[in-house]
Write an enzyme that holds these catalytic residues in place. Structure first.
Site, PDB file in Angstrom:
ATOM      1  N   CYS A  70       0.864  -1.184   0.000  1.00 59.39           N
ATOM      2  CA  CYS A  70       0.000   0.000   0.000  1.00 59.39           C
ATOM      3  C   CYS A  70       0.900   1.234   0.000  1.00 59.39           C
ATOM      4  O   CYS A  70       2.089   1.137  -0.298  1.00 59.39           O
ATOM      5  CB  CYS A  70      -0.954  -0.001   1.199  1.00 59.39           C
ATOM      6  SG  CYS A  70      -0.149   0.250   2.798  1.00 59.39           S
ATOM      7  N   GLY A  71       0.351   2.378   0.344  1.00 58.01           N
ATOM      8  CA  GLY A  71       1.134   3.607   0.289  1.00 58.01           C
ATOM      9  C   GLY A  71       2.189   3.724   1.364  1.00 58.01           C
ATOM     10  O   GLY A  71       3.336   4.086   1.089  1.00 58.01           O
TER      11      GLY A  71
END
Length: 225
Positions: A156-157
């Site tokens: 994810c980020g």
């Protein structure tokens, strides 16, 4: 008026008989213990959190600089669990995208109030929508990656949402999981071979007002050189 008193010897005898009766009678417990309680699978199944999976080594932590090698040499499939609006900015070509969180589209009074609060405190600065857990996440991954023996690198980020995703997948039967430590925001330009989108992969999580501050910092850095 005459007062009747018990003979001391008779009184002592009564006390002894009472104590003897109490000792002979079985005592009734104040709390009952039920030994025949049946437990269902829902009460006996242990749910492993993402953090515990990483700490125990059950899920392998893989840093962005190691990700390409893990995919090319070890056969990991990159699973991007960021929301759609982040993946549209920048994504790794060949990765599988299934968001763990989706935009909360509920318009009930309570949710609308949450959206206003979120916009004022977080949304304007980060550009993030109010999200809710994707109830079909595991099912969607099963469609995209049907073989649960596959090696899956969850990303994810910033590495937080992917912890939740790793936990969901592990408890859903996926056992060969990797976790992108620090997320895409910790990656460098050459960590992944091919990126598509309008932004750099490490900046795709940034939005809202903070995005313009980032662009200003990048411009000042370029001018300073």
């Amino acid at each position: 008026m005459a007062t009747h008193q018990l003979n001391p010897m008779f009184k002592t005898s009564m006390v002894k008989n009472y104590k003897t009766q109490q000792q002979q009678q079985p005592r009734t417990p104040r709390f009952h213990v039920f030994n025949n309680v049946k437990t269902t699978s829902s009460t006996t199944t242990t749910t492993m959190s993402g953090r515990k999976l990483i700490e125990s080594g059950t899920v392998k932590a893989i840093f962005p600089k190691e990700a390409s090698s893990a995919m090319n040499s070890d056969g990991f499939i990159l699973l991007d669990v960021r929301p759609t609006w982040e993946a549209e900015k920048a994504r790794v070509v060949g990765s599988v995208h299934v968001p763990i969180f989706v935009e909360d589209t509920d318009n009930s009074p309570v949710t609308l109030l949450k959206k206003w609060v979120h916009l004022g405190y977080i949304g304007l600065w980060t550009g993030q929508y109010l999200t809710t857990l994707n109830p079909e996440f595991v099912g969607q991954v099963e469609v995209a990656i049907p073989d649960k023996a596959s090696k899956v690198l969850v990303a994810c980020g910033e590495g937080l949402r992917s912890l939740t995703a790793a936990s969901k997948l592990y408890n859903g039967g996926y056992r060969n999981l990797g976790w992108l430590a620090g997320g895409f925001s910790r990656s460098k330009d050459d960590d992944f071979p091919v990126i598509e989108g309008t932004e750099k992969l490490q900046y795709a999580t940034i939005g809202g007002v903070s995005y313009y501050f980032l662009q200003l910092l990048i411009l000042l850095k370029a001018v300073g050189k």
